[in-house]
Design a protein around this motif. Sequence first.
Motif, PDB file in Angstrom:
ATOM      1  N   TYR A 587       0.840  -1.199   0.000  1.00  0.00           N
ATOM      2  CA  TYR A 587       0.000   0.000   0.000  1.00  0.00           C
ATOM      3  C   TYR A 587       0.878   1.254   0.000  1.00  0.00           C
ATOM      4  O   TYR A 587       1.781   1.391   0.816  1.00  0.00           O
ATOM      5  CB  TYR A 587      -0.930  -0.001   1.219  1.00  0.00           C
ATOM      6  N   LYS A 588       0.575   2.144  -0.907  1.00  0.00           N
ATOM      7  CA  LYS A 588       1.422   3.334  -1.100  1.00  0.00           C
ATOM      8  C   LYS A 588       0.789   4.606  -0.537  1.00  0.00           C
ATOM      9  O   LYS A 588       1.132   5.703  -0.951  1.00  0.00           O
ATOM     10  CB  LYS A 588       1.748   3.506  -2.582  1.00  0.00           C
ATOM     11  N   GLN A 589      -0.170   4.441   0.385  1.00  0.00           N
ATOM     12  CA  GLN A 589      -0.856   5.583   1.008  1.00  0.00           C
ATOM     13  C   GLN A 589      -1.467   6.507  -0.042  1.00  0.00           C
ATOM     14  O   GLN A 589      -1.501   7.725   0.117  1.00  0.00           O
ATOM     15  CB  GLN A 589       0.119   6.376   1.905  1.00  0.00           C
ATOM     16  N   ASP A 590      -1.966   5.854  -1.116  1.00  0.00           N
ATOM     17  CA  ASP A 590      -2.543   6.616  -2.224  1.00  0.00           C
ATOM     18  C   ASP A 590      -4.022   6.288  -2.452  1.00  0.00           C
ATOM     19  O   ASP A 590      -4.591   6.631  -3.483  1.00  0.00           O
ATOM     20  CB  ASP A 590      -1.758   6.344  -3.511  1.00  0.00           C
ATOM     21  N   SER A 591      -4.626   5.581  -1.495  1.00  0.00           N
ATOM     22  CA  SER A 591      -6.052   5.203  -1.544  1.00  0.00           C
ATOM     23  C   SER A 591      -6.363   4.162  -2.612  1.00  0.00           C
ATOM     24  O   SER A 591      -7.521   3.962  -2.968  1.00  0.00           O
ATOM     25  CB  SER A 591      -6.955   6.435  -1.753  1.00  0.00           C
ATOM     26  N   VAL A 592      -5.349   3.476  -3.121  1.00  0.00           N
ATOM     27  CA  VAL A 592      -5.551   2.476  -4.177  1.00  0.00           C
ATOM     28  C   VAL A 592      -5.470   1.064  -3.592  1.00  0.00           C
ATOM     29  O   VAL A 592      -4.513   0.735  -2.878  1.00  0.00           O
ATOM     30  CB  VAL A 592      -4.505   2.633  -5.304  1.00  0.00           C
ATOM     31  N   ILE A 593      -6.475   0.242  -3.894  1.00  0.00           N
ATOM     32  CA  ILE A 593      -6.472  -1.178  -3.520  1.00  0.00           C
ATOM     33  C   ILE A 593      -5.998  -1.968  -4.733  1.00  0.00           C
ATOM     34  O   ILE A 593      -6.756  -2.180  -5.687  1.00  0.00           O
ATOM     35  CB  ILE A 593      -7.890  -1.655  -3.118  1.00  0.00           C
ATOM     36  N   THR A 594      -4.757  -2.398  -4.721  1.00  0.00           N
ATOM     37  CA  THR A 594      -4.222  -3.157  -5.856  1.00  0.00           C
ATOM     38  C   THR A 594      -4.732  -4.598  -5.802  1.00  0.00           C
ATOM     39  O   THR A 594      -5.303  -5.044  -4.805  1.00  0.00           O
ATOM     40  CB  THR A 594      -2.687  -3.188  -5.811  1.00  0.00           C
ATOM     41  N   ASP A 595      -4.494  -5.323  -6.882  1.00  0.00           N
ATOM     42  CA  ASP A 595      -4.867  -6.745  -6.915  1.00  0.00           C
ATOM     43  C   ASP A 595      -4.246  -7.507  -5.747  1.00  0.00           C
ATOM     44  O   ASP A 595      -4.907  -8.328  -5.105  1.00  0.00           O
ATOM     45  CB  ASP A 595      -4.412  -7.376  -8.238  1.00  0.00           C
ATOM     46  N   GLU A 596      -2.956  -7.248  -5.489  1.00  0.00           N
ATOM     47  CA  GLU A 596      -2.277  -7.998  -4.430  1.00  0.00           C
ATOM     48  C   GLU A 596      -2.813  -7.640  -3.040  1.00  0.00           C
ATOM     49  O   GLU A 596      -2.961  -8.515  -2.180  1.00  0.00           O
ATOM     50  CB  GLU A 596      -0.764  -7.770  -4.498  1.00  0.00           C
ATOM     51  N   ILE A 597      -3.110  -6.367  -2.815  1.00  0.00           N
ATOM     52  CA  ILE A 597      -3.699  -5.963  -1.528  1.00  0.00           C
ATOM     53  C   ILE A 597      -5.060  -6.628  -1.359  1.00  0.00           C
ATOM     54  O   ILE A 597      -5.383  -7.167  -0.292  1.00  0.00           O
ATOM     55  CB  ILE A 597      -3.837  -4.427  -1.447  1.00  0.00           C
ATOM     56  N   ASN A 598      -5.838  -6.608  -2.428  1.00  0.00           N
ATOM     57  CA  ASN A 598      -7.168  -7.224  -2.394  1.00  0.00           C
ATOM     58  C   ASN A 598      -7.067  -8.722  -2.107  1.00  0.00           C
ATOM     59  O   ASN A 598      -7.834  -9.273  -1.305  1.00  0.00           O
ATOM     60  CB  ASN A 598      -7.858  -6.987  -3.738  1.00  0.00           C
ATOM     61  N   TYR A 599      -6.118  -9.368  -2.750  1.00  0.00           N
ATOM     62  CA  TYR A 599      -5.875 -10.807  -2.546  1.00  0.00           C
ATOM     63  C   TYR A 599      -5.538 -11.088  -1.082  1.00  0.00           C
ATOM     64  O   TYR A 599      -6.124 -11.975  -0.453  1.00  0.00           O
ATOM     65  CB  TYR A 599      -4.739 -11.261  -3.458  1.00  0.00           C
ATOM     66  N   SER A 600      -4.603 -10.324  -0.523  1.00  0.00           N
ATOM     67  CA  SER A 600      -4.194 -10.534   0.878  1.00  0.00           C
ATOM     68  C   SER A 600      -5.364 -10.317   1.831  1.00  0.00           C
ATOM     69  O   SER A 600      -5.567 -11.075   2.782  1.00  0.00           O
ATOM     70  CB  SER A 600      -3.054  -9.580   1.243  1.00  0.00           C
ATOM     71  N   LEU A 601      -6.147  -9.259   1.567  1.00  0.00           N
ATOM     72  CA  LEU A 601      -7.281  -8.935   2.430  1.00  0.00           C
ATOM     73  C   LEU A 601      -8.333 -10.034   2.391  1.00  0.00           C
ATOM     74  O   LEU A 601      -8.777 -10.525   3.439  1.00  0.00           O
ATOM     75  CB  LEU A 601      -7.899  -7.602   1.999  1.00  0.00           C
ATOM     76  N   LEU A 602      -8.739 -10.443   1.200  1.00  0.00           N
ATOM     77  CA  LEU A 602      -9.789 -11.460   1.073  1.00  0.00           C
ATOM     78  C   LEU A 602      -9.324 -12.817   1.585  1.00  0.00           C
ATOM     79  O   LEU A 602     -10.106 -13.580   2.155  1.00  0.00           O
ATOM     80  CB  LEU A 602     -10.260 -11.561  -0.375  1.00  0.00           C
ATOM     81  N   LEU A 603      -8.042 -13.119   1.403  1.00  0.00           N
ATOM     82  CA  LEU A 603      -7.493 -14.376   1.923  1.00  0.00           C
ATOM     83  C   LEU A 603      -7.591 -14.390   3.449  1.00  0.00           C
ATOM     84  O   LEU A 603      -8.009 -15.388   4.050  1.00  0.00           O
ATOM     85  CB  LEU A 603      -6.038 -14.532   1.485  1.00  0.00           C
ATOM     86  N   GLU A 604      -7.237 -13.274   4.082  1.00  0.00           N
ATOM     87  CA  GLU A 604      -7.318 -13.197   5.541  1.00  0.00           C
ATOM     88  C   GLU A 604      -8.775 -13.220   6.005  1.00  0.00           C
ATOM     89  O   GLU A 604      -9.100 -13.878   7.000  1.00  0.00           O
ATOM     90  CB  GLU A 604      -6.618 -11.924   6.044  1.00  0.00           C
ATOM     91  N   CYS A 605      -9.659 -12.531   5.289  1.00  0.00           N
ATOM     92  CA  CYS A 605     -11.095 -12.557   5.619  1.00  0.00           C
ATOM     93  C   CYS A 605     -11.620 -13.991   5.583  1.00  0.00           C
ATOM     94  O   CYS A 605     -12.380 -14.415   6.467  1.00  0.00           O
ATOM     95  CB  CYS A 605     -11.900 -11.700   4.634  1.00  0.00           C
ATOM     96  N   ASN A 606     -11.197 -14.737   4.574  1.00  0.00           N
ATOM     97  CA  ASN A 606     -11.655 -16.118   4.436  1.00  0.00           C
ATOM     98  C   ASN A 606     -11.103 -17.014   5.546  1.00  0.00           C
ATOM     99  O   ASN A 606     -11.805 -17.886   6.066  1.00  0.00           O
ATOM    100  CB  ASN A 606     -11.248 -16.666   3.066  1.00  0.00           C
ATOM    101  N   LYS A 607      -9.865 -16.788   5.929  1.00  0.00           N
ATOM    102  CA  LYS A 607      -9.282 -17.568   7.031  1.00  0.00           C
ATOM    103  C   LYS A 607     -10.019 -17.277   8.344  1.00  0.00           C
ATOM    104  O   LYS A 607     -10.300 -18.180   9.138  1.00  0.00           O
ATOM    105  CB  LYS A 607      -7.796 -17.238   7.179  1.00  0.00           C
TER     106      LYS A 607
END
Length: 637
Positions: A587-607
Motif C-alpha cells: 500500500y502506497k498511502q494513495d487510496s488504491v487497492i491493488t490486486d495484491e492488496i485485495n488478494y491478501s485482504l480477502l485471503l485473511e477474511c476467508n481464514k
Amino acid sequence: MGLLSQGSPLSWEETKRHADHVRRHGILQFLHIYHAVKERHKDVLKWGDEVEYMLVAFDHQNKKVRVVLKGEEVLEALQEKGERKNPNHPTLWRPEYGSYMIEGTPGQPYGGTMSEFNTVEDNMRKRRQEASSLLKENEALCTITSFPRLGCPGFTLPDCKPTPVEGGASKSLFFPDEAINKHPRFSTLTRNIRHRRGEKVVINVPIFKDKNTPFPFIETFPQDDEAAQAAQPNHIYMDAMGFGMGNCCLQVTFQACSISEARYLYDQLATICPIVMALSASSPFYRGYVSDIDCRWGVISASVDDRTREERGLEPLKNNSYRISKSRYDSIDSYLSKCGEKYNDIDLTKDKEIYERLLKEGIDHLLAQHIAHLFIRDPLTLFEEKIHLDDANESDHFENIQSTNWQTMRFKPPPPNSDIGWRVEFRPMEVQLTDFENSAYVVFVVLLTRVILSYTLDFLIPLSKVDENMKVAQKRDAVLHGLFYFRKDICKGGTAVVDGCSTAQNGTETDTEEFTLMSIDTIINGKEGVFPGLIPILNSYLENMEVDVDTRCSILNYLKLIKKRASGELMTAARWMREFVAKHPDYKQDSVITDEINYSLLLECNKIANELSECPELLGSGYKKAKYSGNKTGSSS
C-alpha cells in the motif's frame, strides 16, 4: 431480493403503458388482503435471518482474487440437494442480484422460545458448509459486504468486459452484464431503471484522502460524455445498479401477533436502523479505492435511483406527476402507529387518488398514506404473463411496487390465502465476516424486539432526525465519532425496566427535549444520568427470563461483541479492513487497492471466517466457537 416472477419481461415503454393498471390492481390486491386479515390476532412470534454470500476464486500464483460468476449453478445444486428433496431441509437458498451471489436462510422460521437463539449460529454454519462443499479448492464463500475491486478490470471469473457502447442492461463503463444474475428480473430491473431515469445511474463516493492520494482526485472518461459530466472531483465514480445491489447484507424478518403489533415494531425499529448500521459497518472500499465512508447504504440508494430529472427537482414538472425527495432505496418516510403520528415531520409525497380510495375502504390515515406514498413509484419490471391477475387470490401487482420500495424497514402484509401473519423486515445491517458476528447482530435485534414488546418501550423521535442519523451512520468511524439523535426517556409509560431508565433531570434547558445527541457507546452501553443503554436493558430482561445455561452463555457472548464494538474496544469490520490495508507492504498511502492488496485482504477474511486465523481486534479473545467442519477453501499453500 423480493418478487421473482417467471415469464417474458416487458421493455420499459411497454411496462410504462401498464403502470396505472399495475397500481390500480395492486391496491385492489392490498384491499383484499387487508379486509381478509385485518382482525387476525394471536399469530405466534416467528422470525428468520437472511445472509447474502459472494463466491470468489483465489489465484495464489498471481496473487489475485476475483468474483466467480457461477451463482446460478451453485444455487441449482443447493436447491436440488436440499429443499427439493426434503421440504424440512434446515436451509433454503435463493438467487441474488449478482451472478456471483447467493442468499441463504433457515429452512423454517425460528419460534418464540429463548432456546432458538442457540441454534442461529449453527444454522449459519450449516449454510456456509453446504455451499462451500460445492466449490473448487481455490474457491470460497465469503460474507463480505462489498468486493473491494468490484468494477476494476478483470474482477470477474471468467473475465468479462463491460459494454458501455454496445448497450446491454447497464451500459456501464465498469460492470459487465455477465455479472448480473441471469434471471430476467435482474437485467430487466437494471435496464428499466436506466430507461426510466433517462440516463445511467450516478454514484459518487467521497475518496479517502491519504498522504499520497492526488488532491484534487479527478478521474477522466474521455470516451463517455455522460460519465465525464457525472463524475465529481475527489469522488469515486460508479455507474451501474451492480455497484449497489451487487453488495451483500444481513436482514431479519419478524412475524408479529397482529397488524397493530407489526406497525408498532416497524416504527420502533426504524429509529434503531442507523445505530445498528453504524455498528455493523463493513464496506469502506469501492472500485479499487479506499473511500471515506464505511457503509454501503448511500451507494445502493444511488444505484437504483430511477427518478427523472423532473422528479429530482432539476427541471420543472412536465411529464411526471411528483417531485420525489428520495431514491426508492432509502430510509422510511412515515411512521405507521398512532404513537408515531406526531413525529411524522417529513413532507410525504403521496398519490392522492389512491389515498382517498383507501380511506373510503376503511383504511386509517396512517396506513393509507404509507401505501399511497409507496404507490407514487412506477413498476420497474412486468412480465407479459402477469398483467391480468385474480386480485382476490394473487398479490403480484401489489408486491411489484412494494418489493421495489427498498427502505430501512419493510411492512409486509400476509400473502393471500396463507397462514403467514403480518411481518416487518429489518434491512440496514451490513454482513459480517463470521457466522459468530452475523449471529450476534441477528440475536441482538431479535432480542431487542422482545424487550420492546415486553416493556412497551418508546424510541420514537421526529423522523427527520432519523434521516439525519442515517447520514451520520455511513461516515467513516461513525461508531466511534458520530453523534446520533436518540430518545432520552424510553420508558415514558412508567415501566421500570432498569435503574435509571427514566432520565434524571439536571435542570438544564435541553432536559425539556425528548431526545438529545448521543454516542453509540451511550446508546448501546449507557451513561449515568443520560441513558440506561440497550445492553443493560437486554441483560435485565434476560435475568427475568427462564433460559438454559447454554443459551444464556451464547446470548451473553453475542451481546459482549455488540457492547465492545459500541465502546470501540473491538473494531468494526470497516475499521479492521482499513487498518489491514494501511499496514500492507504494497500500500502506497494513495487510496488504491491493488490486486495484491485485495488478494491478501480477502485471503485473511476467508481464514477468519473459517476459523483458520484468529482476529482478536475484530472478535475479542475467548469467544464461544462452535465446531465447524466445512470445506476450508481458498487457503494459500
